[in-house]
Each structure stands twice: as structure tokens, then as C-alpha cells.
Design a protein around this motif. Structure first.
Motif, PDB file in Angstrom:
ATOM      1  N   PRO A 159      27.401  28.604  38.467  1.00 32.41           N
ATOM      2  CA  PRO A 159      28.751  28.039  38.581  1.00 32.41           C
ATOM      3  C   PRO A 159      28.835  26.698  37.862  1.00 32.41           C
ATOM      4  CG  PRO A 159      27.549  27.818  40.659  1.00 32.41           C
ATOM      5  CD  PRO A 159      26.696  28.651  39.760  1.00 32.41           C
ATOM      6  N   GLY A 160      30.063  26.319  37.508  1.00 27.18           N
ATOM      7  CA  GLY A 160      30.273  25.009  36.908  1.00 27.18           C
ATOM      8  C   GLY A 160      30.874  25.046  35.520  1.00 27.18           C
ATOM      9  N   VAL A 161      31.044  26.264  34.928  1.00 29.67           N
ATOM     10  CA  VAL A 161      31.593  26.373  33.576  1.00 29.67           C
ATOM     11  C   VAL A 161      33.110  26.561  33.663  1.00 29.67           C
ATOM     12  CG1 VAL A 161      31.571  27.639  31.401  1.00 29.67           C
ATOM     13  CG2 VAL A 161      29.452  27.394  32.716  1.00 29.67           C
ATOM     14  N   ALA A 162      33.854  25.604  33.162  1.00 33.16           N
ATOM     15  CA  ALA A 162      35.314  25.679  33.199  1.00 33.16           C
ATOM     16  C   ALA A 162      35.805  26.857  32.358  1.00 33.16           C
ATOM     17  CB  ALA A 162      35.913  24.375  32.673  1.00 33.16           C
ATOM     18  N   GLY A 163      36.744  27.629  32.923  1.00 30.73           N
ATOM     19  CA  GLY A 163      37.348  28.729  32.186  1.00 30.73           C
ATOM     20  C   GLY A 163      36.501  29.981  32.102  1.00 30.73           C
ATOM     21  N   TYR A 164      35.386  30.012  32.852  1.00 28.71           N
ATOM     22  CA  TYR A 164      34.507  31.178  32.804  1.00 28.71           C
ATOM     23  C   TYR A 164      34.325  31.729  34.214  1.00 28.71           C
ATOM     24  CZ  TYR A 164      30.476  34.145  31.792  1.00 28.71           C
ATOM     25  OH  TYR A 164      29.638  35.225  31.662  1.00 28.71           O
ATOM     26  N   THR A 165      34.392  33.058  34.359  1.00 29.19           N
ATOM     27  CA  THR A 165      34.222  33.706  35.659  1.00 29.19           C
ATOM     28  C   THR A 165      32.853  34.366  35.716  1.00 29.19           C
ATOM     29  OG1 THR A 165      36.594  34.155  35.807  1.00 29.19           O
ATOM     30  CG2 THR A 165      35.147  35.407  37.263  1.00 29.19           C
ATOM     31  N   GLN A 166      32.041  33.982  36.697  1.00 31.83           N
ATOM     32  CA  GLN A 166      30.731  34.609  36.861  1.00 31.83           C
ATOM     33  C   GLN A 166      30.891  36.107  37.100  1.00 31.83           C
ATOM     34  OE1 GLN A 166      29.725  31.671  40.074  1.00 31.83           O
ATOM     35  NE2 GLN A 166      27.671  31.921  39.212  1.00 31.83           N
ATOM     36  N   GLN A 167      29.975  36.876  36.526  1.00 35.59           N
ATOM     37  CA  GLN A 167      30.040  38.329  36.627  1.00 35.59           C
ATOM     38  C   GLN A 167      29.105  38.810  37.728  1.00 35.59           C
ATOM     39  OE1 GLN A 167      32.513  40.000  34.694  1.00 35.59           O
ATOM     40  NE2 GLN A 167      32.931  37.801  34.743  1.00 35.59           N
ATOM     41  N   VAL A 168      29.668  38.889  38.935  1.00 37.83           N
ATOM     42  CA  VAL A 168      28.887  39.234  40.120  1.00 37.83           C
ATOM     43  C   VAL A 168      28.989  40.738  40.362  1.00 37.83           C
ATOM     44  CG1 VAL A 168      28.588  38.804  42.576  1.00 37.83           C
ATOM     45  CG2 VAL A 168      29.371  36.960  41.076  1.00 37.83           C
ATOM     46  N   PRO A 169      27.861  41.453  40.473  1.00 37.09           N
ATOM     47  CA  PRO A 169      27.899  42.896  40.692  1.00 37.09           C
ATOM     48  C   PRO A 169      28.417  43.251  42.080  1.00 37.09           C
ATOM     49  CG  PRO A 169      25.663  42.094  40.903  1.00 37.09           C
ATOM     50  CD  PRO A 169      26.480  40.943  40.414  1.00 37.09           C
ATOM     51  N   ASP A 170      28.854  44.490  42.245  1.00 36.62           N
ATOM     52  CA  ASP A 170      29.412  44.937  43.524  1.00 36.62           C
ATOM     53  C   ASP A 170      28.423  44.774  44.672  1.00 36.62           C
ATOM     54  OD1 ASP A 170      31.747  45.626  42.251  1.00 36.62           O
ATOM     55  OD2 ASP A 170      31.246  47.755  42.047  1.00 36.62           O
ATOM     56  N   TYR A 171      27.133  45.028  44.397  1.00 35.98           N
ATOM     57  CA  TYR A 171      26.165  44.996  45.491  1.00 35.98           C
ATOM     58  C   TYR A 171      25.941  43.599  46.061  1.00 35.98           C
ATOM     59  CZ  TYR A 171      22.947  44.040  41.536  1.00 35.98           C
ATOM     60  OH  TYR A 171      22.339  43.531  40.407  1.00 35.98           O
ATOM     61  N   ALA A 172      26.475  42.586  45.419  1.00 33.59           N
ATOM     62  CA  ALA A 172      26.366  41.227  45.966  1.00 33.59           C
ATOM     63  C   ALA A 172      27.138  41.121  47.278  1.00 33.59           C
ATOM     64  CB  ALA A 172      26.879  40.208  44.959  1.00 33.59           C
ATOM     65  N   SER A 173      28.171  41.953  47.447  1.00 37.45           N
ATOM     66  CA  SER A 173      28.981  41.897  48.670  1.00 37.45           C
ATOM     67  C   SER A 173      28.468  42.843  49.750  1.00 37.45           C
ATOM     68  CB  SER A 173      30.445  42.230  48.353  1.00 37.45           C
ATOM     69  OG  SER A 173      30.550  43.554  47.847  1.00 37.45           O
ATOM     70  N   TRP A 174      27.428  43.629  49.438  1.00 39.50           N
ATOM     71  CA  TRP A 174      26.866  44.525  50.441  1.00 39.50           C
ATOM     72  C   TRP A 174      26.041  43.728  51.448  1.00 39.50           C
ATOM     73  CZ3 TRP A 174      24.271  48.855  46.968  1.00 39.50           C
ATOM     74  CH2 TRP A 174      25.247  49.470  46.174  1.00 39.50           C
ATOM     75  N   THR A 175      25.744  44.361  52.558  1.00 40.52           N
ATOM     76  CA  THR A 175      24.759  43.776  53.469  1.00 40.52           C
ATOM     77  C   THR A 175      23.376  43.986  52.870  1.00 40.52           C
ATOM     78  OG1 THR A 175      24.395  45.819  54.718  1.00 40.52           O
ATOM     79  CG2 THR A 175      26.209  44.383  55.443  1.00 40.52           C
ATOM     80  N   GLN A 176      22.415  43.196  53.315  1.00 44.01           N
ATOM     81  CA  GLN A 176      21.064  43.380  52.802  1.00 44.01           C
ATOM     82  C   GLN A 176      20.512  44.751  53.179  1.00 44.01           C
ATOM     83  OE1 GLN A 176      19.575  41.559  50.603  1.00 44.01           O
ATOM     84  NE2 GLN A 176      17.730  42.840  50.568  1.00 44.01           N
ATOM     85  N   ALA A 177      20.897  45.265  54.350  1.00 39.83           N
ATOM     86  CA  ALA A 177      20.451  46.603  54.761  1.00 39.83           C
ATOM     87  C   ALA A 177      20.969  47.665  53.792  1.00 39.83           C
ATOM     88  CB  ALA A 177      20.930  46.903  56.182  1.00 39.83           C
TER      89      ALA A 177
END
Length: 537
Positions: A339-357
Motif C-alpha cells: 500500500p501507499g501508491v497513489a492512483g494504484y489499486t492493489q490486486q488482492v486475490p479472492d482467497y485473501a477474503s477466505w477463512t484460513q480453514a
């Protein structure tokens, strides 16, 4: 009062006055100010074109002066260039150098030195790891890849104090790159005189506020003022001592004994105690960097088995790493650009929002699909890391996760810093290597360029995808900042989907800073040149 008494008093007074006069005559007019800095690993090299580590850069900030310099608070200010002009089409930058700038041997710093140094950086015969850094300059990429002679580079000296650079295409972030050590100038005369030995104490001449006095391996690097620098007289610190200390517990002991004003880092084993007992001296702040593991994609099974790479990536519990192991304010990482780059959106994969299980269940499924685990082939992995207590603890934690969740037998291999760098850069590591990258400037390209197939040794895993390279080429040529950002975001999505690396966490800067130190300011690049600091006695 007797004659004897009067005589003795006069004699005593005379001796006191003589003593005071002698003391005044022999005492220094000022006390030397010495800054003591912990500095991590032994420097790889102080050659600005060939170094790649943060410990090297901390020293180089003091020894050299870029065209622009960091002021220690996330701002860049004029350095060797007092001003510059940019052509209306954004292709030509004309830098007007300080006419009173001198090398530490008293000779003038000229535009010819800048031309020589930038050509030296991209000349493939020199093997500079950062040769790609100036690919934005006209013909520099073709030269660095051996397709054009070095004299075709778009740099020239208009006169002794005017350095002109022509770019391949408009590059709005170009100026922000120029504080980086790879872009520093060297004295052409000095390098040609001493050859490879130009970097040694006694030979090296520099244009920064400080010059190299001593470099004793595994002991210290000592810098003293370059009296020829125009700002030397108004720089508070006279001498800077850098101490390489890979053992963080030992470094902390030196700090607590009053032997250091700044530590390079802090040991994870002491975080709770430091928070409870020395919180006012513990400095944790966001840092523009990503800590990650990289599988060797030049070898099998890693090269062609994406499912295997993704399984290992999913089995890593990043929350445990940052909350239980490190405890130093880092953020879990699933993408590569921090994070920290103005005007740029980090490309977070779908599994980042999953539970660890959920991630671990998918990891087991992918392991079987890849032909490993129960009913398949056993998997044995070696993790390579450089000697460092914090890296060891993270490697142990990840190895334990792979063993418990996927049945992977993992061994650890640590190497001393310089040996480790060679093993990593030459892709001689067996399976997986510890890596980390601190942005050279605050832009997504500072990270995404690393995964180009033509970048050379700096590519951490040997990742190679023509579609990725094409997206970055298109981003470089994009007519607007918005189009450039979208193309870079597509590129990051591609490398994340390809599991080019295993991101673990985004860095935080972490130091112990003495109450005696004046002028320290936390900043995203964690740059703290000694010239902007002071110490109170």
C-alpha cells in the motif's frame, strides 16, 4: 597579613591563571559529534552501481549525493542538481549541477562524471544488478540487453555543469527515481585510475557530505566529513560509525548499553518487553516493502506446477506470522505491491477474503491434484534464508505450517549475507528462498519490474511470462496515468494468479532510536541520511 602569606596567595593566583590559560589554549573549540548506527548485515559492496542491499544504501546515502536527495521525511530536494528543466514533451531533462560541488579529493564534480556513471550502470559488461533501473532513458534497455553500443545512451554533457537526459517516453515518476544509489555519480578519473580497487578506503572519492575513512569487515564502516562539500560546515554530525550486526539481540544489547543511537532493526523475541519497558524509544512505522518467499521457477517441480505453488501459498497463515511471530505492526500480504501508491489499486486475490480453514482445505485439494500428499508423491522442500534471527523464526513457522497442513517435509538452510545473495541471484537455491523488496521509489513499477523475464538477477523466482512483459511495456507507453495504472494492475493480477512469489507481509520499519538523537522522522522509504540528524550530549 604577613609578607609570606601575601606572597603565597599571589603565587597561587598566578598558578591558577596560568593553568586556566593553558587549558583554554589546548582544549578544542568544539567537541566532535559522532553518530553510531547499527547497520544489519556486512555491506555487499559500496559501489553504488553494484550493491543491492538496504545496509549498503544507508551508507551510500551519506557518501554520495544524487541529482535529488531524500530529506529524511519522504520529500526529495535538490542535491547535486540545483535545478532542472523539462521539455514540453516530457522527454528531455536538463540538470544544472552545483558549480561549487567537489569530490572528496577537491576536484570538481562535472557532467562528464554523470555521463560516465550512467553508462557504466547500463553497460552489460559491468554486470550491474540495477542495470535495468535506467531503462526509461533512451536506448538504455537495448544497451543493457547487449543490442546497442553504450555510446548510444541518451545522456550527454552540454558543458561541465549541464547534464542532459533524453527518455524513451514521458516518465512522470522519473525525478523520484534519482535519489536511488544506482543513479549516483562516480569520479570518472578516480575509477579509471584505480580500476576495481576504486572502492577501497584511501582510494574512494565521493560527492556526499561524508567520505570513507575506514571499512573493517565485521567491525565497522567509519565516515568523516567531506570538507569540500558545500554543506559540510552546516552539517551537525562530524563522524558516522556504521556497525554491521546480524545478531539482533547483540545489537539491542549495544543499544541499551548506550553504544548505538539507532538500531538497524529489533528482535522479535524482545518485542513484548520493548513495548512494555522502552516504548518511547521503539519506532514502528509503515514501510514501502514486501516480505515474500520465492520458489525457484527455473527448476522442476516449481517451473511447471502452478497447483503445487498455490497449495503452498494458501497453507501459510499470514495472520499468525504478523500477530504471533513478528508482532511489529506488519500487515498480511496476498499481493505483491504494498500500500501507499497513489492512483494504484492493489490486486488482492479472492482467497485473501477466505477463512484460513478454507484456504487450507483448498491447499490440500491442490496438493493431490498436483500429484503430492496422501496417495501421491512425498514432497521435501528446502527453505534458504540469510543468517538472521527474525528470518529464521519466520522460516520455522512456515515450515511448520507446511508440515502440519500438507505433510511436507521441510528443511532450513541459512547462509551468510554475501553468500546468500549470490546463491539467490544466480538461482542456485534448491527450492524456496526468503526474499524481501523495499521500493526504490514510491511507484508500483518499483515492484512489478522485478518479475520481468528480461530483468536478470533481480527477478526473485525466475518468473517468465511474455504476456506479463507485454503488459508492462504497454504501461510504460500509456498516454495517461490512469491507463498506465490499469495496465500495471492487470500485470500484477497475472503474476498473482501465476503464483510468481508467495507474499507473506508488508514491511514496517522498526528501530530503537535514542532520546539523544535529533531530527529522526518516520517515513515510508525509511530513509534517514545522517546529514539531517544531530545528537545532543
Amino acid at each position: 597579613m604577613s609578607f609570606v602569606t601575601r606572597h603565597l596567595r599571589r603565587l597561587t593566583m598566578a598558578l591558577m591563571l596560568a593553568s586556566a590559560s593553558l587549558t583554554a589554549a589546548t582544549a578544542p573549540a568544539w567537541a566532535e559529534k559522532v553518530l553510531h548506527r547499527g547497520n544489519g548485515a556486512e555491506p555487499e559492496t559500496l559501489d553504488p552501481a553494484k550493491s543491492s542491499g538496504v545496509p549498503d544504501s544507508w551508507i551510500q546515502y551519506d557518501l554520495f549525493e544524487g541529482l535529488l536527495i531524500p530529506d529524511g521525511s519522504d520529500k526529495l530536494i535538490p542535491g547535486a542538481a540545483e535545478k532542472w528543466d523539462i521539455s514540453p514533451d516530457g522527454l528531455v531533462y536538463t540538470f544544472h549541477l552545483r558549480r561549487n560541488a567537489k569530490w572528496s579529493d577537491g576536484t570538481p564534480v562535472t557532467a562528464a562524471d554523470w555521463v560516465f556513471s550512467w553508462k557504466r550502470l547500463v553497460d552489460p559488461k559491468n554486470g550491474a544488478k540495477y542495470g535495468y533501473f535506467l531503462w526509461v532513458v533512451k536506448n538504455a534497455q537495448a544497451i543493457n540487453l547487449g543490442k546497442l553500443p553504450v555510446d548510444q545512451m541518451g545522456v550527454r554533457a552540454l558543458d561541465d555543469y549541464t547534464f542532459q537526459v533524453t527518455l524513451e517516453r514521458p516518465t512522470p515518476y522519473f525525478l523520484s527515481m534519482l535519489h536511488h544509489h544506482s543513479t549516483y555519480a562516480l569520479s570518472k578519473t578516480n575509477v579509471e585510475k584505480f580500476g576495481a580497487d576504486f572502492i577501497k578506503p584511501g582510494n574512494l572519492v565521493t560527492n556526499g557530505v561524508y567520505k570513507l575513512a575506514e571499512a573493517v569487515p565485521q567491525s565497522h564502516v567509519k565516515l568523516v566529513k567531506n570538507t569540500y562539500h558545500p554543506d559540510a560546515a552546516k552539517t551537525p554530525i562530524d563522524t558516522v560509525m556504521f556497525y554491521p550486526t546480524e545478531n539482533l539481540d547483540a545489537e539491542l544489547k549495544r543499544y541499551r548499553a548506550g553504544e548505538l543511537h539507532i538500531t538497524y532493526e529489533v528482535p522479535v523475541t524482545q518485542m513484548q518487553w520493548l513495548r512494555a519497558n522502552m516504548a518511547s524509544e521503539l519506532r514502528l512505522a509503515p514501510y514501502f516493502g514486501t516480505y515474500f518467499f520465492a520458489a525457484n521457477l527455473t527448476k522442476e517441480p516449481w517451473k511447471s506446477n502452478k497447483d503445487l505453488r498455490l497449495a503452498l501459498n494458501l497453507a501459510i497463515d499470514r495472520n499468525i506470522l504478523v500477530e504471533k511471530i513478528n508482532q511489529r505492526g506488519e500487515l498480511p500480504a496476498y499481493s505483491f505491491v504494498p500500500p501507499g501508491v497513489a492512483g494504484y489499486t492493489q490486486q488482492v486475490p479472492d482467497y485473501a477474503s477466505w477463512t484460513q480453514a478454507q484456504r487450507e482445505a483448498k491447499a490440500k485439494e491442490l496438493m493431490q491434484k498436483a500429484g503430492y500428499g496422501p496417495g501421491g508423491k512425498p514432497l521435501e522442500i528446502e527453505i534458504l534464508y540469510n543468517t538472521h534471527e527474525n528470518h529464521r523464526k519466520l522460516a520455522i513457522a512456515v515450515a511448520s505450517m507446511w508440515q502440519q497442513k500438507l505433510g511436507v517435509k521441510t528443511t532450513l538452510n541459512n547462509q551468510e549475507w554475501k553468500v546468500f545473495l549470490n546463491t539467490r541471484d544466480e538461482k542456485k537455491f534448491k527450492d524456496v528462498v526468503r526474499h524481501g523488496w523495499i521500493g526504490d521509489y514510491i511507484d508500483a513499477a518499483s515492484f512489478l519490474d522485478l518479475a520481468r523475464s528480461d530483468i536478470g538477477k533481480q527477478n526473485p523466482s525466475g518468473y517468465s511470462n511474455p504476456a506479463y512483459d507485454k503488459l508492462l511495456d504497454q504501461a510504460t507507453a500509456a498516454p495517461t496515468a490512469e491507463q498506465r495504472a490499469e495496465l500495471m494492475q492487470q500485470a500484477e493480477r497475472l503474476m498473482v494468479d501465476d503464483v510468481a512469489v508467495f507474499p507473506l507481509h508488508f514491511y514496517s520499519s522498526k528501530h530503537m532510536v535514542s532520546p539523544k538523537l535529533i531530527g529522526w522522522k518516520d517515513n515510508l522509504l525509511d530513509s534517514h541520511p545522517s546529514r539531517f540528524l544531530d545528537v545532543k550530549e
